[in-house]
Design a protein around this motif. Sequence first.
Motif, short mmCIF file in Angstrom:
data_model
loop_
_atom_site.label_atom_id
_atom_site.label_comp_id
_atom_site.label_asym_id
_atom_site.label_seq_id
_atom_site.Cartn_x
_atom_site.Cartn_y
_atom_site.Cartn_z
N GLN A 126 0.82 -1.21 0.00
CA GLN A 126 0.00 0.00 0.00
C GLN A 126 0.86 1.26 0.00
O GLN A 126 0.34 2.37 -0.19
CB GLN A 126 -0.96 -0.01 1.19
N LEU A 127 2.17 1.09 0.18
CA LEU A 127 3.08 2.21 0.02
C LEU A 127 2.96 2.78 -1.39
O LEU A 127 3.13 3.98 -1.61
CB LEU A 127 4.53 1.77 0.28
N ILE A 128 2.64 1.90 -2.35
CA ILE A 128 2.43 2.35 -3.74
C ILE A 128 1.21 3.24 -3.81
O ILE A 128 1.22 4.30 -4.45
CB ILE A 128 2.27 1.13 -4.68
N ASN A 129 0.12 2.82 -3.14
CA ASN A 129 -1.10 3.62 -3.13
C ASN A 129 -0.88 4.98 -2.45
O ASN A 129 -1.45 5.99 -2.86
CB ASN A 129 -2.22 2.87 -2.39
N ILE A 130 -0.04 4.99 -1.41
CA ILE A 130 0.25 6.24 -0.71
C ILE A 130 1.00 7.19 -1.64
O ILE A 130 0.69 8.37 -1.74
CB ILE A 130 1.07 5.98 0.57
N MET A 131 2.01 6.66 -2.32
CA MET A 131 2.82 7.48 -3.22
C MET A 131 1.96 8.06 -4.34
O MET A 131 2.14 9.20 -4.76
CB MET A 131 3.96 6.65 -3.79
N LEU A 132 0.98 7.26 -4.82
CA LEU A 132 0.11 7.71 -5.90
C LEU A 132 -0.97 8.68 -5.45
O LEU A 132 -1.64 9.30 -6.27
CB LEU A 132 -0.55 6.50 -6.56
N GLY A 133 -1.15 8.80 -4.14
CA GLY A 133 -2.17 9.71 -3.62
C GLY A 133 -3.52 9.07 -3.37
O GLY A 133 -4.47 9.75 -2.99
N ASP A 134 -3.61 7.76 -3.57
CA ASP A 134 -4.87 7.05 -3.32
C ASP A 134 -5.13 6.92 -1.83
O ASP A 134 -6.28 6.88 -1.38
CB ASP A 134 -4.85 5.65 -3.92
N MET A 135 -4.03 6.82 -1.06
CA MET A 135 -4.13 6.59 0.37
C MET A 135 -3.15 7.47 1.12
O MET A 135 -2.33 8.16 0.52
CB MET A 135 -3.86 5.11 0.70
#
Length: 227
Positions: A126-135
């Motif tokens: 979910q670090l990917i989602n955080i970087m993308l701004g989703d989370m």
Amino acid sequence: MLKEWDHLPKYMQSEAVRPYYEKLKKKKISLALKRVFDVVMSTFMLIFLSPVMLIISIAVVMDSKGGVFFRQERVTQYGRKFRIFKFRTMVANADKLGSQVTVKNDMRVTKVGAVIRKYRIDELPQLINIMLGDMSYVGTRPEVTKYVKRYTPEMMATLLLPAGVTSEASIKYKDEDKLLEAAADVDEVYVKQVLPGKMQYNLESLIKFSFLGEILTMIKTVIAVIK
């Protein structure tokens, strides 16, 4: 950053949401720090943990048939839908074999999956989602659409900020699978009993929101996982 009130989705422009919006509107500096922290730390952690994530990926694939990641549509800020990244901890097509929430001793969980779920390692992608701004690191856990449709008008206030990996509710309900273990209808028990309790903590967190408070929540999460 927060949108202007008139630019929020119509279903969020309610008197139940307004008090939370007004509180957050006064926290512009904390909201900006929150996003900067998310981008910088998620990028650093992805690089730093890449060897560990590679090893876990290999273990997941060798343990059972299916891909490395579990991808599922979830709901985040302003009701926007996105696909979450998690290490796969269940057999392939598990979402078609039962409820969309997991109970204790769920037969769909794989051997490797049981271990990485125990220590919340399945959340690392979910670090990917955080970087993308989703989370964000801290925020209301992202729900699937069918549960969001059961939100009360007040619960919609949690969509003012991005969904999070952890929160006060996540810490308090870290063993929610045990609460659902004996349920005859897992979905109904989750919506009517578990979700309202979690949302009470999430709504309180919106009122008390501060950047330093979120750092403290992250520290408490690490302690809870270690315990």
